[in-house]
Write a protein that holds these residues in place. Structure first.
Motif, PDB file in Angstrom:
ATOM      1  N   ALA A 137      62.052  34.389 -34.798  1.00 50.59           N
ATOM      2  CA  ALA A 137      61.645  35.319 -33.736  1.00 50.59           C
ATOM      3  C   ALA A 137      61.745  36.736 -34.276  1.00 50.59           C
ATOM      4  O   ALA A 137      62.386  36.991 -35.309  1.00 50.59           O
ATOM      5  CB  ALA A 137      62.524  35.146 -32.499  1.00 50.59           C
ATOM      6  N   TRP A 138      61.102  37.646 -33.577  1.00 51.10           N
ATOM      7  CA  TRP A 138      61.126  39.054 -33.980  1.00 51.10           C
ATOM      8  C   TRP A 138      62.355  39.740 -33.397  1.00 51.10           C
ATOM      9  O   TRP A 138      62.662  39.590 -32.207  1.00 51.10           O
ATOM     10  CB  TRP A 138      59.864  39.766 -33.489  1.00 51.10           C
ATOM     11  N   TYR A 139      63.039  40.496 -34.249  1.00 50.87           N
ATOM     12  CA  TYR A 139      64.235  41.228 -33.828  1.00 50.87           C
ATOM     13  C   TYR A 139      64.199  42.646 -34.385  1.00 50.87           C
ATOM     14  O   TYR A 139      63.663  42.888 -35.478  1.00 50.87           O
ATOM     15  CB  TYR A 139      65.511  40.537 -34.335  1.00 50.87           C
ATOM     16  N   GLN A 140      64.830  43.539 -33.652  1.00 50.42           N
ATOM     17  CA  GLN A 140      64.988  44.905 -34.134  1.00 50.42           C
ATOM     18  C   GLN A 140      66.107  44.940 -35.176  1.00 50.42           C
ATOM     19  O   GLN A 140      66.961  44.065 -35.234  1.00 50.42           O
ATOM     20  CB  GLN A 140      65.308  45.831 -32.942  1.00 50.42           C
ATOM     21  N   SER A 150      74.871  34.676 -26.540  1.00 50.38           N
ATOM     22  CA  SER A 150      74.340  34.974 -27.873  1.00 50.38           C
ATOM     23  C   SER A 150      73.987  36.454 -27.946  1.00 50.38           C
ATOM     24  O   SER A 150      73.421  37.005 -26.993  1.00 50.38           O
ATOM     25  CB  SER A 150      73.093  34.131 -28.142  1.00 50.38           C
ATOM     26  N   PRO A 151      74.299  37.121 -29.046  1.00 51.58           N
ATOM     27  CA  PRO A 151      73.949  38.546 -29.165  1.00 51.58           C
ATOM     28  C   PRO A 151      72.477  38.774 -29.484  1.00 51.58           C
ATOM     29  O   PRO A 151      72.019  39.910 -29.509  1.00 51.58           O
ATOM     30  CB  PRO A 151      74.831  39.019 -30.324  1.00 51.58           C
ATOM     31  N   PHE A 152      71.738  37.676 -29.706  1.00 49.48           N
ATOM     32  CA  PHE A 152      70.374  37.815 -30.204  1.00 49.48           C
ATOM     33  C   PHE A 152      69.299  37.721 -29.129  1.00 49.48           C
ATOM     34  O   PHE A 152      68.136  38.036 -29.387  1.00 49.48           O
ATOM     35  CB  PHE A 152      70.110  36.752 -31.285  1.00 49.48           C
ATOM     36  N   ALA A 195      65.098  49.758 -30.161  1.00 53.60           N
ATOM     37  CA  ALA A 195      66.256  50.101 -30.989  1.00 53.60           C
ATOM     38  C   ALA A 195      67.463  50.454 -30.127  1.00 53.60           C
ATOM     39  O   ALA A 195      68.586  50.034 -30.410  1.00 53.60           O
ATOM     40  CB  ALA A 195      65.906  51.265 -31.915  1.00 53.60           C
ATOM     41  N   VAL A 196      67.232  51.212 -29.060  1.00 51.74           N
ATOM     42  CA  VAL A 196      68.329  51.592 -28.166  1.00 51.74           C
ATOM     43  C   VAL A 196      68.920  50.367 -27.490  1.00 51.74           C
ATOM     44  O   VAL A 196      70.154  50.175 -27.452  1.00 51.74           O
ATOM     45  CB  VAL A 196      67.840  52.608 -27.110  1.00 51.74           C
ATOM     46  N   ILE A 197      68.057  49.505 -26.956  1.00 52.03           N
ATOM     47  CA  ILE A 197      68.543  48.342 -26.215  1.00 52.03           C
ATOM     48  C   ILE A 197      69.213  47.340 -27.154  1.00 52.03           C
ATOM     49  O   ILE A 197      70.242  46.737 -26.811  1.00 52.03           O
ATOM     50  CB  ILE A 197      67.390  47.692 -25.434  1.00 52.03           C
ATOM     51  N   SER A 198      68.652  47.157 -28.339  1.00 52.95           N
ATOM     52  CA  SER A 198      69.262  46.262 -29.312  1.00 52.95           C
ATOM     53  C   SER A 198      70.678  46.724 -29.659  1.00 52.95           C
ATOM     54  O   SER A 198      71.626  45.928 -29.667  1.00 52.95           O
ATOM     55  CB  SER A 198      68.404  46.210 -30.579  1.00 52.95           C
ATOM     56  N   LYS A 199      70.829  48.019 -29.928  1.00 49.65           N
ATOM     57  CA  LYS A 199      72.150  48.542 -30.275  1.00 49.65           C
ATOM     58  C   LYS A 199      73.117  48.420 -29.098  1.00 49.65           C
ATOM     59  O   LYS A 199      74.290  48.080 -29.275  1.00 49.65           O
ATOM     60  CB  LYS A 199      72.034  50.001 -30.721  1.00 49.65           C
ATOM     61  N   ALA A 200      72.627  48.684 -27.872  1.00 50.20           N
ATOM     62  CA  ALA A 200      73.484  48.582 -26.690  1.00 50.20           C
ATOM     63  C   ALA A 200      73.952  47.137 -26.476  1.00 50.20           C
ATOM     64  O   ALA A 200      75.117  46.893 -26.144  1.00 50.20           O
ATOM     65  CB  ALA A 200      72.732  49.087 -25.457  1.00 50.20           C
ATOM     66  N   ARG A 201      73.055  46.173 -26.663  1.00 48.25           N
ATOM     67  CA  ARG A 201      73.429  44.771 -26.458  1.00 48.25           C
ATOM     68  C   ARG A 201      74.407  44.304 -27.536  1.00 48.25           C
ATOM     69  O   ARG A 201      75.368  43.573 -27.260  1.00 48.25           O
ATOM     70  CB  ARG A 201      72.175  43.890 -26.445  1.00 48.25           C
ATOM     71  N   VAL A 202      74.182  44.744 -28.771  1.00 44.61           N
ATOM     72  CA  VAL A 202      75.109  44.413 -29.854  1.00 44.61           C
ATOM     73  C   VAL A 202      76.481  45.034 -29.586  1.00 44.61           C
ATOM     74  O   VAL A 202      77.519  44.395 -29.800  1.00 44.61           O
ATOM     75  CB  VAL A 202      74.534  44.884 -31.204  1.00 44.61           C
ATOM     76  N   ASN A 203      76.501  46.287 -29.124  1.00 39.92           N
ATOM     77  CA  ASN A 203      77.772  46.931 -28.784  1.00 39.92           C
ATOM     78  C   ASN A 203      78.514  46.136 -27.713  1.00 39.92           C
ATOM     79  O   ASN A 203      79.737  45.967 -27.779  1.00 39.92           O
ATOM     80  CB  ASN A 203      77.527  48.356 -28.282  1.00 39.92           C
ATOM     81  N   HIS A 259      61.473  40.930 -28.286  1.00 42.48           N
ATOM     82  CA  HIS A 259      62.000  40.774 -26.922  1.00 42.48           C
ATOM     83  C   HIS A 259      63.431  41.310 -26.875  1.00 42.48           C
ATOM     84  O   HIS A 259      64.388  40.567 -26.631  1.00 42.48           O
ATOM     85  CB  HIS A 259      61.953  39.306 -26.491  1.00 42.48           C
ATOM     86  N   GLU A 260      63.560  42.601 -27.139  1.00 42.69           N
ATOM     87  CA  GLU A 260      64.865  43.257 -27.095  1.00 42.69           C
ATOM     88  C   GLU A 260      65.068  43.833 -25.698  1.00 42.69           C
ATOM     89  O   GLU A 260      64.530  44.890 -25.356  1.00 42.69           O
ATOM     90  CB  GLU A 260      64.957  44.362 -28.154  1.00 42.69           C
ATOM     91  N   GLU A 261      65.824  43.116 -24.893  1.00 44.59           N
ATOM     92  CA  GLU A 261      66.102  43.554 -23.531  1.00 44.59           C
ATOM     93  C   GLU A 261      67.600  43.475 -23.272  1.00 44.59           C
ATOM     94  O   GLU A 261      68.362  42.915 -24.058  1.00 44.59           O
ATOM     95  CB  GLU A 261      65.345  42.691 -22.516  1.00 44.59           C
ATOM     96  N   ALA A 262      68.025  44.058 -22.151  1.00 43.93           N
ATOM     97  CA  ALA A 262      69.443  44.037 -21.786  1.00 43.93           C
ATOM     98  C   ALA A 262      69.859  42.642 -21.341  1.00 43.93           C
ATOM     99  O   ALA A 262      69.033  41.820 -20.927  1.00 43.93           O
ATOM    100  CB  ALA A 262      69.703  45.050 -20.675  1.00 43.93           C
ATOM    101  N   TYR A 263      71.151  42.410 -21.413  1.00 42.37           N
ATOM    102  CA  TYR A 263      71.694  41.099 -21.030  1.00 42.37           C
ATOM    103  C   TYR A 263      71.451  40.766 -19.556  1.00 42.37           C
ATOM    104  O   TYR A 263      71.620  41.596 -18.669  1.00 42.37           O
ATOM    105  CB  TYR A 263      73.207  41.082 -21.239  1.00 42.37           C
ATOM    106  N   GLN A 264      71.076  39.508 -19.322  1.00 46.11           N
ATOM    107  CA  GLN A 264      71.134  38.890 -18.003  1.00 46.11           C
ATOM    108  C   GLN A 264      71.620  37.464 -18.241  1.00 46.11           C
ATOM    109  O   GLN A 264      70.824  36.540 -18.392  1.00 46.11           O
ATOM    110  CB  GLN A 264      69.758  38.891 -17.318  1.00 46.11           C
ATOM    111  N   TRP A 265      72.941  37.309 -18.251  1.00 46.52           N
ATOM    112  CA  TRP A 265      73.543  36.048 -18.683  1.00 46.52           C
ATOM    113  C   TRP A 265      74.657  35.618 -17.742  1.00 46.52           C
ATOM    114  O   TRP A 265      75.429  36.455 -17.244  1.00 46.52           O
ATOM    115  CB  TRP A 265      74.112  36.210 -20.087  1.00 46.52           C
TER     116      TRP A 265
END
Length: 706
Positions: free
Chosen positions: A480-483, A467-469, A603-611, A390-396
Motif C-alpha cells: 500500500a502507499w504510505y507517507q 496498527s500505526p499504519f 505528512a501532517v496526519i501521518s506524523k500525528a498518527r505515528v506520534n 490513505h493517511e488519515e487520523a485514527y478511528q479505532w
C-alpha cells in the motif's frame, strides 16, 4: 477699520456655531455637585450610562439635539454650583475640548496608540477627507470584559484603530481595545469608501515579503438592514445575494468588484490596486452565519463590543479573519510564506517579482498519482489504477474479545485528548516543495518526503494496540502507499522496509514552521489568559482546565477558533470538489491554488498518527495499560479512578515520565477529555461504536483533516 456690518456678521457666525461644552472634568464635577448619578443623567438624555461616561472622560461628544440639551443642563448647574478655583488640576487627566480643528477626519485616533514616547512624538497622518463637524471622536466601547493586560504590540501608524470593527445599526463601529468609531455610511459603497479612507483600520504584513491585511468590517443584523441587505440569506446553497440584488448592482455601478464567491457571508469588495496600495475591504455578515458556532461558540450572540474583542484578539494573535477558520488557517500559511519576493533583474537592474524560497510558489501543482483522488483531472485522464495514499487520523476501537477480566472490573473509562495534535505534528516537519519524481525500487530514506509503495503486512504488533499504519488500526494485508513518516516508523520499530516504487520530491523545506510557531504562541497565550499556564503542576492544570471556559467566554471562543484554525487549515490542503453539478475529471476551484497540497496534509496526519501510536506503545510498556479506543487525538483508557493522575506514569520525584502521555497546556501534551463508567464504554464497544467519540458526553465531530 472694520465696519459695524462686518463685526455683526462675525458675531452672528459665532452664534451659529455649535455650542461649546465645558471641559470633561467640569461636566463630571457639575453632575456630582447636583447629586445626579450617571445612570439618571443617561435616562434624561435618552442614551446609555456608558455614553455619559464617555462625555465625562473626553472620549466622545454629544450630537444635536442632545448637544443643546446637555449644554442647557450644564449651564444651569454651573449657575447653581460655581467652581471654587481653577479646575486646571482636574482637567490634567483628560483633554480639554479645544475649538474644533478645521480639517479633522471623522474618526479620531483614540486610545489605540500605546502611551510611549515614540507614540507621543510620532505624527499620525490623518486621511485626506474632511469630516462632517458633527461627527464625534472615537470613544471607548461598552464591553463586559477586558483582555488581560499584556505588553501591547507596536501600533502601525497607518492602522491606528486596529485590524477590524464591528458595525452596529446606530453607526457605532466597535474596534479593538475598546475603541468605538462613528461611521456615517448608509450604503455598502459608502461603507467601503469610509473604511479605506477614514477608518484607520487594517493590519501590517506578517512577513517581510507579504502584504498588509485588508480591513475587516463585521455587520450586525441591524447594520446589515440599515445598509440595504436582507437580514437572512435566502440562497442557503449558493450562500450569496442574487446578481440583480440592489446592493450588488450598487457596488458594481460604483466600479467596485466582488470576488467569484459573490456577495455572501464573507464578501470581499475591491478595486485593482493602485501602485502598492491595495483597495479591498472584507465584510463579515453576522446574521448570515459568517461566524460558525462550532468554531466561534456564542460569538454571534455577543454584544458588538465583545464580538470586536474576540475577533480583535484572534486577528492580533493569528490573522485578520478572511472567511471560515479553515480559510483563515490556509491564508495564514500564505501570509507567513508569501509566494514571491522582489528580485533584481540582471539585465535591466530593475526590481521585479520573483519566487520566494521556501514557499509553495504561484502555480498549482499536480499531485503524484497516489496522492490525489480518482476525480482529479490529471489522474482521471491518465487512467491510474495503482492505488491511493490513505493517511488519515485514527478511528479505532479495540475488540471486546481482547478485554481482560481485570480491565472489565475497573470502574472508569477516562478520555485523554492531545492538545492541537496536528499543530504539534507540523513542528519542524519537512515537506516537499517541488513536483514529484517517480522512482522504481528506491532505497528508503526517512529524510525524503514523499509517497512509498511498501508491504508492511509482515509487521507484528500487539493486537491490543491499533496498527500505526492504517487509520482503522487494522493490520495491512499487502502493499500500500504510505507517507514517509509511516514507513520510517516501521523502520524505527525494527522492521525491514523495501519500497516497490515511490514518488519523491527533491526540493524540500519546513514550510509549516512559521505557521506552527504563530499558532502555538496564540494557543498558549490564550490558554494563559484563561488561567491555564505552564507553571501549574498536573493537579492544578486539571483544575484550571475544568473551569477555564467559565473564566472568560470571549477568550474561550478565541481558543476554540484557534483550534479550529489548525484543523481546518490542514483540511483545506486537500479540499475536494463540491456541488451537485461536478463531473469526474473536471477541475474544481480548490485544486487550482498553490496551497492545494494533499501530500503536505498527508505528512501532517501521518506524523500525528505515528506520534499517537508511540505514546500508546510507551504507555503500555510503562503502565501495562492498553487503550479501549482512539479517535483522532483522543484516547480512552480503563482506569481505577476518574483522574488521570492515578494511571499516568510518574517518576519517584513526582515528575511525569517522558515518552508517554503527559498533562500540560502546550501542543502535543494531554488534557482530560471526559470520564464515563467502564460499563458504559464496554456497552458502546459491543455495539460497534467508538467510546472516544462520546466520552465527553456528546458526539465528537471528526473535522476535515482531523
Amino acid at each position: 477699520m472694520a465696519s459695524e456690518e462686518e463685526l455683526f456678521a462675525n458675531i452672528d457666525a459665532l452664534l451659529e456655531e455649535e455650542p461649546q461644552l465645558p471641559p470633561p472634568a467640569e461636566r463630571a464635577r457639575l453632575r456630582e455637585a447636583a447629586g445626579i448619578t450617571q445612570a439618571r443623567l443617561a435616562v434624561a438624555l435618552k442614551t446609555s450610562t456608558q455614553t455619559v461616561k464617555n462625555y465625562e472622560n473626553g472620549r466622545s461628544e454629544p450630537k444635536t439635539p442632545r448637544l443643546e440639551a446637555y449644554q442647557r443642563l450644564l449651564n444651569g448647574w454651573a449657575a447653581k454650583y460655581p467652581a471654587h478655583g481653577a479646575p486646571a488640576a482636574a482637567t490634567a487627566s483628560a483633554p480639554a475640548p479645544a475649538p474644533r480643528p478645521e480639517p479633522v477626519p471623522e474618526t479620531f485616533t483614540g486610545p489605540a496608540v500605546p502611551e510611549t514616547p515614540e507614540a507621543e512624538t510620532a505624527p499620525v497622518q490623518a486621511p485626506a477627507v474632511a469630516a462632517a463637524p458633527e461627527r464625534p471622536a472615537a470613544r471607548p466601547a461598552t464591553s463586559s470584559r477586558r483582555p488581560a493586560k499584556k505588553a501591547a504590540p507596536a501600533v502601525d501608524p497607518r492602522f491606528p484603530h486596529g485590524p477590524l470593527a464591528v458595525l452596529d445599526g446606530d453607526s457605532s463601529a466597535y474596534g479593538v481595545d475598546g475603541i468605538v468609531l462613528d461611521c456615517p455610511a448608509t450604503t455598502v459603497v459608502e461603507l467601503v469608501e469610509w473604511t479605506l479612507r477614514e477608518s484607520g483600520l487594517g493590519a501590517p504584513k506578517l512577513s517581510r515579503h507579504g502584504k498588509d491585511a485588508d480591513p475587516l468590517i463585521v455587520l450586525t443584523a441591524a447594520a446589515a438592514v440599515k445598509l440595504g441587505l436582507p437580514e437572512h440569506l435566502e440562497d442557503r446553497r449558493g450562500l450569496r445575494l442574487p446578481e440583480d440584488h440592489p446592493v450588488v448592482k450598487q457596488v458594481l455601478k460604483a466600479r467596485w468588484q466582488l470576488t467569484q464567491r459573490g456577495f455572501g457571508p464573507w464578501a470581499r469588495i475591491y478595486r485593482k490596486a493602485q501602485g502598492r496600495e491595495r483597495q479591498c475591504v472584507q465584510l463579515a455578515i453576522l446574521p448570515w452565519d459568517a461566524l460558525d458556532s462550532r468554531a466561534w461558540p456564542g460569538v454571534a450572540e455577543m454584544e458588538p463590543a465583545d464580538v470586536a474583542r474576540v475577533l480583535g484578539v484572534y486577528a492580533q494573535r493569528v490573522i485578520t479573519p478572511r472567511g471560515s477558520t479553515a480559510v483563515s488557517g490556509l491564508e495564514l500559511m500564505t501570509a507567513l510564506r508569501p509566494p514571491t519576493r522582489p528580485v533584481r533583474d540582471e539585465e535591466t537592474g530593475n526590481w521585479v517579482s520573483g519566487p520566494n524560497p521556501g514557499s509553495l510558489g504561484t502555480e498549482a501543482m499536480d499531485p503524484a498519482p497516489p496522492e490525489g483522488q480518482p476525480e482529479h483531472p490529471a489522474i482521471y485522464h491518465s487512467g491510474w489504477k495503482g492505488g491511493f495514499l490513505h493517511e488519515e487520523a485514527y478511528q479505532w476501537v479495540r475488540s471486546v474479545d481482547l478485554l481482560t477480566d481485570e480491565e472489565c472490573t475497573l470502574p472508569y473509562a477516562v478520555g485523554l485528548d492531545l492538545n492541537t495534535a496536528f499543530l504539534a505534528a507540523a513542528a519542524r516537519l519537512t515537506v516537499g516543495l517541488s513536483a514529484p519524481d517517480h522512482f522504481h525500487a528506491p532505497k528508503f530514506n526517512p529524510k525524503i518526503p514523499g509517497s512509498w509503495l511498501v508491504d508492511l503486512s509482515h509487521v507484528e504488533l500487539d493486537p491490543r494496540l491499533p496498527s500505526p499504519f492504517t487509520p482503522t488500526g487494522e493490520r495491512p494485508t499487502g502493499p500500500a502507499w504510505y507517507q514517509t513518516h509511516t514507513v520510517a516508523y516501521a523502520q524505527e520499530l525494527g522492521y525491514n522496509v523495501a519500497p516497490i516504487e515511490a514518488y519523491l520530491r527533491r526540493e524540500t523545506g519546513a514550510y509549516l514552521d512559521p505557521w506552527h510557531d504563530r499558532l502555538k504562541t496564540a494557543y498558549v497565550d490564550t490558554l494563559a489568559d484563561l488561567g491555564v499556564t505552564k507553571d501549574l503542576n498536573d493537579a492544578e492544570f486539571l483544575a484550571a482546565m475544568e473551569r477555564h471556559k467559565d473564566v472568560d467566554p470571549a477568550m474561550a471562543a478565541v481558543l476554540s477558533a484557534i483550534k479550529a484554525t489548525v484543523k481546518g487549515g490542514i483540511g483545506k490542503l486537500f479540499e475536494n470538489p463540491q456541488g451537485k453539478g461536478y463531473k469526474d475529471g473536471d477541475p474544481w476551484p480548490a485544486m487550482q491554488r498553490p496551497t492545494w497540497r494533499p501530500d503536505i496534509r498527508a505528512a501532517v496526519i501521518s506524523k500525528a498518527r505515528v506520534n499517537m501510536h508511540r505514546k500508546l506503545s510507551n504507555m503500555a510498556k510503562m503502565t501495562g495499560l492498553y487503550p479501549l479506543a482512539v479517535l483522532s487525538d483522543c484516547v480512552v483508557y480503563p482506569a481505577p479512578s476518574p483522574s488521570p493522575l492515578d494511571f499516568l506514569p510518574y517518576a519517584e520525584s513526582g515528575k511525569p515520565i517522558p515518552g508517554a502521555f503527559r498533562l500540560g497546556p502546550t501542543p502535543g501534551l494531554a488534557k482530560l477529555e471526559g470520564v464515563q463508567s467502564m460499563l458504559w464504554a464496554v456497552d458502546l464497544m459491543e455495539k460497534g461504536l467508538n467510546p472516544a467519540r462520546h466520552i465527553k458526553g456528546g458526539d465528537a465531530v471528526l473535522d476535515d483533516g482531523e
